[in-house]
Design a protein around this motif. Structure first.
Motif, PDB file in Angstrom:
ATOM      1  N   VAL A  44      46.324  50.632  41.063  1.00  0.00           N
ATOM      2  CA  VAL A  44      46.922  49.584  41.906  1.00  0.00           C
ATOM      3  C   VAL A  44      45.894  49.046  42.898  1.00  0.00           C
ATOM      4  CG1 VAL A  44      48.671  49.126  43.664  1.00  0.00           C
ATOM      5  CG2 VAL A  44      49.268  50.423  41.627  1.00  0.00           C
ATOM      6  N   VAL A  45      45.129  49.924  43.514  1.00  0.00           N
ATOM      7  CA  VAL A  45      44.095  49.485  44.462  1.00  0.00           C
ATOM      8  C   VAL A  45      43.046  48.649  43.743  1.00  0.00           C
ATOM      9  CG1 VAL A  45      42.203  50.299  45.935  1.00  0.00           C
ATOM     10  CG2 VAL A  45      44.454  51.339  46.120  1.00  0.00           C
ATOM     11  N   SER A  46      42.649  49.073  42.540  1.00  0.00           N
ATOM     12  CA  SER A  46      41.662  48.311  41.771  1.00  0.00           C
ATOM     13  C   SER A  46      42.186  46.930  41.403  1.00  0.00           C
ATOM     14  CB  SER A  46      41.287  49.065  40.499  1.00  0.00           C
ATOM     15  OG  SER A  46      40.711  50.288  40.818  1.00  0.00           O
ATOM     16  N   LEU A  47      43.446  46.861  40.996  1.00  0.00           N
ATOM     17  CA  LEU A  47      44.051  45.561  40.678  1.00  0.00           C
ATOM     18  C   LEU A  47      44.046  44.656  41.903  1.00  0.00           C
ATOM     19  CD1 LEU A  47      45.695  43.728  38.719  1.00  0.00           C
ATOM     20  CD2 LEU A  47      47.737  44.762  39.715  1.00  0.00           C
ATOM     21  N   PHE A  54      38.278  38.048  42.935  1.00  0.00           N
ATOM     22  CA  PHE A  54      38.294  36.882  42.054  1.00  0.00           C
ATOM     23  C   PHE A  54      38.804  35.651  42.790  1.00  0.00           C
ATOM     24  CE2 PHE A  54      40.478  34.073  39.052  1.00  0.00           C
ATOM     25  CZ  PHE A  54      39.419  33.764  38.214  1.00  0.00           C
ATOM     26  N   ALA A  55      39.870  35.813  43.587  1.00  0.00           N
ATOM     27  CA  ALA A  55      40.467  34.675  44.287  1.00  0.00           C
ATOM     28  C   ALA A  55      39.487  34.024  45.256  1.00  0.00           C
ATOM     29  CB  ALA A  55      41.718  35.114  45.036  1.00  0.00           C
ATOM     30  N   TYR A  56      38.699  34.837  45.945  1.00  0.00           N
ATOM     31  CA  TYR A  56      37.830  34.282  46.977  1.00  0.00           C
ATOM     32  C   TYR A  56      36.417  33.978  46.506  1.00  0.00           C
ATOM     33  CZ  TYR A  56      41.612  35.125  50.139  1.00  0.00           C
ATOM     34  OH  TYR A  56      42.834  35.094  50.745  1.00  0.00           O
ATOM     35  N   LEU A  57      36.025  34.513  45.351  1.00  0.00           N
ATOM     36  CA  LEU A  57      34.657  34.272  44.889  1.00  0.00           C
ATOM     37  C   LEU A  57      34.593  33.416  43.631  1.00  0.00           C
ATOM     38  CD1 LEU A  57      33.005  37.777  45.441  1.00  0.00           C
ATOM     39  CD2 LEU A  57      32.991  35.783  46.941  1.00  0.00           C
ATOM     40  N   LYS A  58      35.734  32.951  43.115  1.00  0.00           N
ATOM     41  CA  LYS A  58      35.696  32.144  41.892  1.00  0.00           C
ATOM     42  C   LYS A  58      35.121  30.766  42.208  1.00  0.00           C
ATOM     43  CE  LYS A  58      40.518  30.528  41.921  1.00  0.00           C
ATOM     44  NZ  LYS A  58      40.400  29.473  42.802  1.00  0.00           N
ATOM     45  N   PRO A  59      34.396  30.206  41.243  1.00  0.00           N
ATOM     46  CA  PRO A  59      33.826  28.878  41.463  1.00  0.00           C
ATOM     47  C   PRO A  59      34.922  27.820  41.538  1.00  0.00           C
ATOM     48  CG  PRO A  59      33.071  29.825  39.372  1.00  0.00           C
ATOM     49  CD  PRO A  59      34.016  30.785  39.990  1.00  0.00           C
ATOM     50  N   ASP A  68      45.620  29.721  40.419  1.00  0.00           N
ATOM     51  CA  ASP A  68      45.759  30.197  41.797  1.00  0.00           C
ATOM     52  C   ASP A  68      47.086  30.925  41.990  1.00  0.00           C
ATOM     53  OD1 ASP A  68      43.305  29.120  42.364  1.00  0.00           O
ATOM     54  OD2 ASP A  68      44.100  27.330  43.348  1.00  0.00           O
ATOM     55  N   LEU A  69      48.148  30.416  41.399  1.00  0.00           N
ATOM     56  CA  LEU A  69      49.457  31.056  41.511  1.00  0.00           C
ATOM     57  C   LEU A  69      49.454  32.434  40.855  1.00  0.00           C
ATOM     58  CD1 LEU A  69      52.418  30.887  42.385  1.00  0.00           C
ATOM     59  CD2 LEU A  69      52.895  29.832  40.165  1.00  0.00           C
ATOM     60  N   VAL A  70      48.860  32.533  39.685  1.00  0.00           N
ATOM     61  CA  VAL A  70      48.789  33.823  38.989  1.00  0.00           C
ATOM     62  C   VAL A  70      48.004  34.838  39.821  1.00  0.00           C
ATOM     63  CG1 VAL A  70      47.805  34.999  36.978  1.00  0.00           C
ATOM     64  CG2 VAL A  70      49.075  32.888  36.677  1.00  0.00           C
ATOM     65  N   VAL A  71      46.884  34.414  40.366  1.00  0.00           N
ATOM     66  CA  VAL A  71      46.056  35.312  41.168  1.00  0.00           C
ATOM     67  C   VAL A  71      46.803  35.752  42.422  1.00  0.00           C
ATOM     68  CG1 VAL A  71      43.941  35.441  42.549  1.00  0.00           C
ATOM     69  CG2 VAL A  71      43.876  34.461  40.260  1.00  0.00           C
ATOM     70  N   LEU A  74      49.361  38.277  41.495  1.00  0.00           N
ATOM     71  CA  LEU A  74      48.736  39.552  41.148  1.00  0.00           C
ATOM     72  C   LEU A  74      48.327  40.352  42.378  1.00  0.00           C
ATOM     73  CD1 LEU A  74      46.546  38.822  38.005  1.00  0.00           C
ATOM     74  CD2 LEU A  74      48.496  40.349  38.172  1.00  0.00           C
ATOM     75  N   TYR A  75      47.834  39.695  43.416  1.00  0.00           N
ATOM     76  CA  TYR A  75      47.386  40.501  44.554  1.00  0.00           C
ATOM     77  C   TYR A  75      48.391  40.608  45.690  1.00  0.00           C
ATOM     78  CZ  TYR A  75      45.556  36.740  47.689  1.00  0.00           C
ATOM     79  OH  TYR A  75      45.401  35.671  48.524  1.00  0.00           O
ATOM     80  N   SER A  76      49.446  39.809  45.682  1.00  0.00           N
ATOM     81  CA  SER A  76      50.403  39.931  46.777  1.00  0.00           C
ATOM     82  C   SER A  76      51.753  40.491  46.363  1.00  0.00           C
ATOM     83  CB  SER A  76      50.598  38.569  47.457  1.00  0.00           C
ATOM     84  OG  SER A  76      51.189  37.663  46.544  1.00  0.00           O
ATOM     85  N   VAL A  77      52.102  40.412  45.080  1.00  0.00           N
ATOM     86  CA  VAL A  77      53.420  40.872  44.631  1.00  0.00           C
ATOM     87  C   VAL A  77      53.323  42.147  43.791  1.00  0.00           C
ATOM     88  CG1 VAL A  77      55.444  40.265  43.251  1.00  0.00           C
ATOM     89  CG2 VAL A  77      54.391  38.547  44.729  1.00  0.00           C
TER      90      VAL A  77
END
Length: 95
Positions: A44-47, A54-59, A68-71, A74-77
């Motif tokens: 869970v921590v790795s996810l 990925f969200a903050y470093l993606k080009p 953006d919605l999927v990401v 994935l990290y907030s829900v």
């Protein structure tokens, strides 16, 4: 950014220390029990960490509202929703 990196390093060092302690447990059954507790949390921590990175470093060129919605989901829900699942599976195993 420096604070986030410091937190990440702290989490990694903490997990390394936990695994070192678990590997020193003398009985195989004890190690198995400890790993069965630690590994789901590590997943869970790795996810969480990987999706945030990925969200903050993606080009910007691969940015889209649906991605953006999927990401964000994935990290907030997913991590908070996975914790009760992990604990309920662990409680069933203990019974």
């Amino acid at each position: 950014a420096c604070l986030a990196f410091g937190c990440f390093v702290f989490v990694v060092v903490s997990y390394v220390q936990i695994f070192r302690a678990v590997l020193r447990v003398p009985s195989e059954r004890g190690r198995h029990k400890a790993f069965s507790t630690c590994l789901p949390h590590l997943v869970v921590v790795s996810l969480f960490v990987s999706t945030v990175i990925f969200a903050y470093l993606k080009p910007p060129s691969i940015s889209s509202p649906s991605l953006d919605l999927v990401v964000v989901v994935l990290y907030s829900v997913v991590p908070p929703a996975a914790n009760p699942l992990i604990y309920s599976m662990r409680n069933q195993e203990l019974k």
